[in-house]
Design a protein around this motif. Structure first.
Motif, mmCIF file in Angstrom:
data_model
loop_
_atom_site.group_PDB
_atom_site.id
_atom_site.type_symbol
_atom_site.label_atom_id
_atom_site.label_comp_id
_atom_site.label_asym_id
_atom_site.label_seq_id
_atom_site.Cartn_x
_atom_site.Cartn_y
_atom_site.Cartn_z
ATOM 1 N N ALA A 44 0.947 -1.549 0.151
ATOM 2 C CA ALA A 44 0.091 -0.077 0.601
ATOM 3 C C ALA A 44 0.755 0.913 -0.240
ATOM 4 O O ALA A 44 0.384 2.245 0.618
ATOM 5 C CB ALA A 44 -1.288 0.218 1.199
ATOM 6 N N PRO A 46 2.834 5.029 -0.926
ATOM 7 C CA PRO A 46 2.299 6.342 -2.081
ATOM 8 C C PRO A 46 3.041 5.955 -3.478
ATOM 9 O O PRO A 46 4.288 4.847 -3.749
ATOM 10 C CB PRO A 46 3.027 7.198 -1.456
ATOM 11 C CG PRO A 46 3.399 6.362 -0.185
ATOM 12 C CD PRO A 46 3.579 4.898 -0.177
ATOM 13 N N ALA A 62 -5.055 2.028 -7.463
ATOM 14 C CA ALA A 62 -5.815 2.860 -5.762
ATOM 15 C C ALA A 62 -6.496 1.851 -5.563
ATOM 16 O O ALA A 62 -7.278 1.815 -4.749
ATOM 17 C CB ALA A 62 -6.877 3.961 -6.937
ATOM 18 N N HIS A 66 -2.805 1.901 -2.647
ATOM 19 C CA HIS A 66 -1.637 2.758 -2.744
ATOM 20 C C HIS A 66 -3.042 4.039 -3.009
ATOM 21 O O HIS A 66 -3.929 4.741 -3.480
ATOM 22 C CB HIS A 66 -1.291 2.617 -4.425
ATOM 23 C CG HIS A 66 -0.678 1.689 -4.454
ATOM 24 N ND1 HIS A 66 0.297 1.053 -3.853
ATOM 25 C CD2 HIS A 66 -0.907 0.027 -4.248
ATOM 26 C CE1 HIS A 66 0.886 0.178 -4.021
ATOM 27 N NE2 HIS A 66 -0.015 -0.977 -4.679
ATOM 28 N N ALA A 67 -2.070 5.498 -1.747
ATOM 29 C CA ALA A 67 -2.169 6.393 -2.549
ATOM 30 C C ALA A 67 -1.807 7.348 -3.770
ATOM 31 O O ALA A 67 -0.980 7.494 -3.243
ATOM 32 C CB ALA A 67 -2.174 7.438 -0.982
ATOM 33 N N THR A 69 -0.320 9.773 -6.649
ATOM 34 C CA THR A 69 -0.260 10.809 -7.854
ATOM 35 C C THR A 69 -0.453 10.918 -9.052
ATOM 36 O O THR A 69 0.498 10.262 -9.751
ATOM 37 C CB THR A 69 0.599 11.953 -6.881
ATOM 38 O OG1 THR A 69 0.337 12.038 -5.417
ATOM 39 C CG2 THR A 69 0.911 13.084 -7.193
ATOM 40 N N ASP A 89 -9.106 7.552 -4.265
ATOM 41 C CA ASP A 89 -7.334 8.175 -3.633
ATOM 42 C C ASP A 89 -6.558 8.763 -4.072
ATOM 43 O O ASP A 89 -5.794 8.211 -4.384
ATOM 44 C CB ASP A 89 -6.675 7.345 -1.698
ATOM 45 C CG ASP A 89 -6.021 8.481 -1.384
ATOM 46 O OD1 ASP A 89 -5.561 9.141 -1.516
ATOM 47 O OD2 ASP A 89 -5.350 7.150 -0.775
ATOM 48 N N VAL A 90 -7.191 9.075 -5.221
ATOM 49 C CA VAL A 90 -6.036 9.875 -6.169
ATOM 50 C C VAL A 90 -5.808 11.015 -6.634
ATOM 51 O O VAL A 90 -7.146 11.916 -6.552
ATOM 52 C CB VAL A 90 -6.519 9.018 -7.694
ATOM 53 C CG1 VAL A 90 -5.618 10.085 -8.467
ATOM 54 C CG2 VAL A 90 -6.807 7.534 -7.389
ATOM 55 N N ARG A 91 -5.128 11.631 -6.314
ATOM 56 C CA ARG A 91 -4.369 13.641 -6.788
ATOM 57 C C ARG A 91 -4.174 13.804 -7.987
ATOM 58 O O ARG A 91 -2.783 12.673 -7.948
ATOM 59 C CB ARG A 91 -3.292 13.862 -5.730
ATOM 60 C CG ARG A 91 -3.096 15.377 -5.765
ATOM 61 C CD ARG A 91 -2.381 16.118 -4.504
ATOM 62 N NE ARG A 91 -0.836 14.940 -4.477
ATOM 63 C CZ ARG A 91 -0.195 15.479 -4.034
ATOM 64 N NH1 ARG A 91 0.185 16.669 -4.116
ATOM 65 N NH2 ARG A 91 1.443 14.335 -4.877
ATOM 66 N N TRP A 108 10.004 8.295 -4.230
ATOM 67 C CA TRP A 108 8.811 8.401 -4.521
ATOM 68 C C TRP A 108 8.712 6.357 -4.340
ATOM 69 O O TRP A 108 9.889 5.620 -4.315
ATOM 70 C CB TRP A 108 7.615 7.783 -5.566
ATOM 71 C CG TRP A 108 7.438 9.197 -5.817
ATOM 72 C CD1 TRP A 108 7.659 10.533 -5.964
ATOM 73 C CD2 TRP A 108 5.917 9.341 -5.312
ATOM 74 N NE1 TRP A 108 6.992 11.731 -6.479
ATOM 75 C CE2 TRP A 108 5.938 11.193 -5.358
ATOM 76 C CE3 TRP A 108 5.005 9.143 -4.445
ATOM 77 C CZ2 TRP A 108 4.467 11.713 -5.258
ATOM 78 C CZ3 TRP A 108 3.631 9.533 -4.093
ATOM 79 C CH2 TRP A 108 3.878 10.095 -4.814
#
Length: 253
Positions: A44, A46, A62, A66-67, A69, A89-91, A108
């Motif tokens: 999990a 980032p 996601a 995973h968070a 980006t 949970d995606v930016r 990362w």
């Protein structure tokens, strides 16, 4: 001087329609997801999805915890991705690989970069920008458009003079989906080695599909073809003619 090619305007719609609306895109996604799940240690962490396009892989990651980006330069692609990823949970950020240090600085632990480098005027510099964001002990899922496959498919299509003159790359004009910087396996390996990165697996993505006589295989043929693709995507010599080459990349701790 060439410029990076981003999928703006009609390119975004054509990409969505002609790739993911067809068997080749569906097969690409299935093979890519299977390869990433098989070869990269994922729990999990980032995750940065660089050049994340329409967001299919960001969605997949996601939903696995995973968070994410997602960074994508083309506004049209980013809008479609945001619609797909709503509630996850995606930016989503607008930017290219050269802006990663500013927009989404690392390190990362996990990075995705799929079918991006071949659209850059300077793909090696793009890979260097990715490497700079990868943490020690981190893993990167890297997929590139295979120049050898492009050469082979042009021979099959009868474009013999183009191959002899090595006029394989796209010119970056109109809405053609031929990349401007297709890459060879050896140069990718050399670049990764120079960056101190280890390759733990190479997979050919679509090693048979794009060479079929029929451009639109039947559903029955696609079932059999899928079995063949999964059986031979890592087998010699077939992986070498995958339309894309996938690299499971690790930075030593």
């Amino acid at each position: 001087m060439r410029e990076d090619r981003h999928f703006v305007g009609e390119m975004a719609a054509k990409f969505e329609r002609s790739l993911y609306g067809a068997s080749r895109g569906q097969l690409r996604l299935a093979l890519l997801q299977d390869t990433v799940a098989r070869e990269l240690p994922l729990s999990a962490e980032p995750l940065l999805d660089a050049g994340g396009g329409l967001g299919q892989m960001a969605e997949w990651a996601a939903r696995r915890g995973h968070a994410v980006t997602l960074v994508e330069p083309a506004q049209e692609m980013l809008l479609r991705a945001r619609e797909r990823l709503a509630g996850l949970d995606v930016r989503c950020l607008q930017g290219d690989l050269q802006s990663l240090e500013r927009l989404a600085p690392g390190p990362w632990p996990r990075i995705f970069c799929h079918a991006v480098l071949e659209w850059l005027a300077k793909p090696r510099a793009g890979l260097e920008a990715l490497s700079a964001q990868l943490a020690p002990g981190g893993w990167m899922s890297l997929m590139v458009f295979n120049r050898d496959a492009l050469r082979f498919s042009n021979v099959i299509k009868g474009n013999l003079e183009r191959v002899l003159e090595d006029r394989l790359a796209g010119d970056g004009r109109r809405t053609r989906l031929t990349p401007i910087s297709p890459l060879g396996h050896d140069e990718v390996i050399d670049w990764l080695d120079a960056l101190g990165l280890e390759v733990h697996g190479v997979t050919g993505i679509r090693v048979f599909h794009d060479y079929l006589r029929s451009r639109y295989p039947s559903e029955e043929e696609l079932v059999l073809l899928r079995r063949l693709e999964f059986a031979y995507c890592r087998a010699e010599p077939y992986w070498r003619l995958g339309r894309y080459l996938h690299y499971s990349v690790h930075r030593p701790a």
